[in-house]
Design an enzyme around this catalytic site. Structure first.
Site, PDB file in Angstrom:
ATOM      1  N   THR A 141       0.821  -1.205   0.000  1.00  0.00           N
ATOM      2  CA  THR A 141       0.000   0.000   0.000  1.00  0.00           C
ATOM      3  C   THR A 141       0.860   1.263   0.000  1.00  0.00           C
ATOM      4  O   THR A 141       2.008   1.235   0.473  1.00  0.00           O
ATOM      5  CB  THR A 141      -0.890  -0.004   1.270  1.00  0.00           C
ATOM      6  OG1 THR A 141      -1.429   1.287   1.470  1.00  0.00           O
ATOM      7  CG2 THR A 141      -0.086  -0.345   2.528  1.00  0.00           C
ATOM      8  N   ASP A 142       0.285   2.370  -0.487  1.00  0.00           N
ATOM      9  CA  ASP A 142       1.009   3.656  -0.417  1.00  0.00           C
ATOM     10  C   ASP A 142       1.066   4.175   1.019  1.00  0.00           C
ATOM     11  O   ASP A 142       1.799   5.125   1.303  1.00  0.00           O
ATOM     12  CB  ASP A 142       0.358   4.690  -1.351  1.00  0.00           C
ATOM     13  CG  ASP A 142      -1.093   5.004  -0.998  1.00  0.00           C
ATOM     14  OD1 ASP A 142      -1.671   4.345  -0.106  1.00  0.00           O
ATOM     15  OD2 ASP A 142      -1.667   5.928  -1.634  1.00  0.00           O
ATOM     16  N   GLU A 143       0.277   3.558   1.926  1.00  0.00           N
ATOM     17  CA  GLU A 143       0.234   4.077   3.301  1.00  0.00           C
ATOM     18  C   GLU A 143       1.568   3.893   4.025  1.00  0.00           C
ATOM     19  O   GLU A 143       1.817   4.525   5.045  1.00  0.00           O
ATOM     20  CB  GLU A 143      -0.932   3.438   4.076  1.00  0.00           C
ATOM     21  CG  GLU A 143      -2.250   3.686   3.355  1.00  0.00           C
ATOM     22  CD  GLU A 143      -3.501   3.330   4.141  1.00  0.00           C
ATOM     23  OE1 GLU A 143      -3.452   3.320   5.377  1.00  0.00           O
ATOM     24  OE2 GLU A 143      -4.532   3.066   3.491  1.00  0.00           O
ATOM     25  N   TYR A 166      -1.713  -0.596  10.944  1.00  0.00           N
ATOM     26  CA  TYR A 166      -1.864  -1.237   9.631  1.00  0.00           C
ATOM     27  C   TYR A 166      -0.679  -0.906   8.731  1.00  0.00           C
ATOM     28  O   TYR A 166       0.010  -1.797   8.216  1.00  0.00           O
ATOM     29  CB  TYR A 166      -3.174  -0.803   8.950  1.00  0.00           C
ATOM     30  CG  TYR A 166      -3.218  -1.120   7.462  1.00  0.00           C
ATOM     31  CD1 TYR A 166      -3.197  -2.442   7.014  1.00  0.00           C
ATOM     32  CD2 TYR A 166      -3.260  -0.109   6.498  1.00  0.00           C
ATOM     33  CE1 TYR A 166      -3.216  -2.739   5.639  1.00  0.00           C
ATOM     34  CE2 TYR A 166      -3.279  -0.393   5.136  1.00  0.00           C
ATOM     35  CZ  TYR A 166      -3.257  -1.710   4.716  1.00  0.00           C
ATOM     36  OH  TYR A 166      -3.264  -1.996   3.371  1.00  0.00           O
ATOM     37  N   LYS A 170       2.376  -3.286   7.239  1.00  0.00           N
ATOM     38  CA  LYS A 170       2.647  -3.460   5.800  1.00  0.00           C
ATOM     39  C   LYS A 170       4.078  -3.011   5.483  1.00  0.00           C
ATOM     40  O   LYS A 170       4.773  -3.644   4.688  1.00  0.00           O
ATOM     41  CB  LYS A 170       1.646  -2.663   4.955  1.00  0.00           C
ATOM     42  CG  LYS A 170       0.219  -3.170   4.966  1.00  0.00           C
ATOM     43  CD  LYS A 170       0.040  -4.570   4.393  1.00  0.00           C
ATOM     44  CE  LYS A 170       0.253  -4.665   2.899  1.00  0.00           C
ATOM     45  NZ  LYS A 170      -0.093  -6.022   2.381  1.00  0.00           N
TER      46      LYS A 170
END
Ligand code: NAD
Ligand code: TYD
Length: 360
Positions: A141-143, A166, A170
């Site tokens: 993810t870009d998060e 989260y 990741k």
């Protein structure tokens, strides 16, 4: 000896993005054997794959990536050529209330898969051709990049700076995947994608939750002032990017995937309200009355936005759908699949596995 050209293990294939990836691969590549490994958590639903479950090159395997013995055994008994790893706990709000679940699945589960691939692929010499190589493709993810201010974009060179449990889990899994490449020579590729929307998304995420609540005349919760910005990509465009990267990306590479489609949450919700008024034949402004500002999410990242020029330039991928069209399609899908939503929210979908698979 299998008649299939490659056996690909897709993890998390009963989830939102995973089900789109499984469908695309099963239909587009009848020469591949697709194994869908999923634990069927609250987010995994085999009803998402009803249309392809009887195709000969598809097989569902129920299992937990945290169960190391099970994963080792799976790799010993099946000749797995490549992994596309999507299984994860994926919802930020759940990670705030139960971070350990995220560490277990997203970090430990990923390392279990890496260890099994390392063991299983130890004897194979590196294939020259992209179509024959072993590959561990990790979907992220870009998060992991943290948050942007008013300007700038995440590139593949942006430093990791995750804020939620989260995104931290990741980020950890991305680091582990890269470390297995650098330390043990495991062939890996990673992609980091922006927020996805489309069919089969669990109605805890913003867009399906809002559609569901507007449909049922319930409040639409907007965190804080609704000023946070997300970069939305149609899920089928993400699946096509995954297909492109799987087949074309150089081993060891990373790609960002995004839609160049930034929306402030409150503007997006107003847009949805307008579409819903039209679709439900309500007078203009009716749905917007349901908007309810609620307490902000802890550590809420302000803005995500992806620079996807690398994948566009090097691999020739670009999003196919304009957001307005994608949102309209998405609303139509949820309104036409009330039964799917009913099954999910009532927990009835959990019986689907028992009926369809447990006796096979
Ligand atoms: P999802 O929550 O809809 O699906 C996750 C799937 O993984 C479910 O089917 C679930 O049953 C399965 N799963 C969970 N724990 C498991 C375990 N221990 N063992 C085996 N299976 C397990 O998630 P999603 O939105 O489809 O996201 C898929 C992947 O894409 C995730 O890795 C996520 O981080 C990443 N991603 C998601 C988005 C997004 O906008 N949704 C954006 C970028 C990246
Ligand atoms: P979400 O769909 O949970 O994705 P992510 O947190 O991974 O970006 O949330 C998208 C944005 O919408 C995020 O800024 C949080 C916000 N949000 C709300 O305002 N209300 C809600 O009920 C939800 C679920 C999210």
């Amino acid at each position: 000896m299998s008649s299939y050209k490659r056996t690909i293990l897709i993890t998390g294939g009963a989830g939102f993005i995973g089900s789109h990836v499984v469908r695309l691969f099963v239909k587009k590549y009848p020469e591949y054997r697709i194994l869908n490994l999923d634990k069927l958590t609250y987010a995994g639903n085999l009803e998402n794959l009803k249309d392809i479950e009887d195709l000969p090159n598809y097989e569902f395997i129920k299992g937990d990536i945290v169960d190391n013995e099970f994963i080792q055994n799976l790799f010993k008994t099946r000749a797995i050529d490549a992994v596309i790893h999507l299984a994860a706990e994926s919802h930020v709000d759940r990670s705030i209330s139960n971070p350990m679940e995220f560490v277990m699945t997203n970090v430990i589960g990923t390392v279990n898969l890496l260890n099994a691939a390392k063991m299983s692929w130890a004897q194979s010499s590196a294939a020259d051709s992209l179509s024959e190589r072993k590959l561990f493709y990790h979907i992220s993810t870009d998060e992991v990049y943290g948050t942007l201010g008013a300007s700038g974009l995440f590139t593949e060179e942006t430093s990791y700076d995750p804020h939620s449990p989260y995104s931290a889990s990741k980020a950890s899994s991305d680091h582990m995947v890269r470390s297995y490449h650098d330390t043990y020579g495991i062939p890996v590729v990673i992609s980091n994608c922006s927020n996805n929307y489309g069919s089969f998304q669990f109605p805890e995420k913003l867009i399906p939750l809002a559609i569901h609540n507007i449909r049922n005349n319930r409040p639409v919760p907007v965190y804080g002032k609704g000023e946070n910005i997300r970069d939305w990509l149609f899920v089928e465009d993400h699946a096509s990017a995954i297909d492109t990267i799987f087949h074309k990306a150089k081993t060891g590479s990373t790609y960002n995937i995004g839609g160049h489609n930034e929306w402030k949450n409150i503007d997006l919700i107003h847009e949805l309200c307008k579409i819903m008024d039209r679709k439900l034949h309500r007078s203009e402004g009716t749905s917007a009355k349901l908007i309810t500002f609620v307490k902000d999410r802890a550590g809420h990242d302000l803005r995500y936005a992806i620079d996807s020029s690398k994948i566009q330039r090097e691999l020739g991928w670009k999003p196919s759908l304009q957001f307005e069209e994608g949102l309209e399609k998405t609303v139509d899908w949820y309104l036409a699949h009330e039964d799917w939503l009913q099954h999910l929210t009532s927990g009835e979908y959990l019986h689907y596995y028992e009926q369809q698979y447990s006796h096979r």
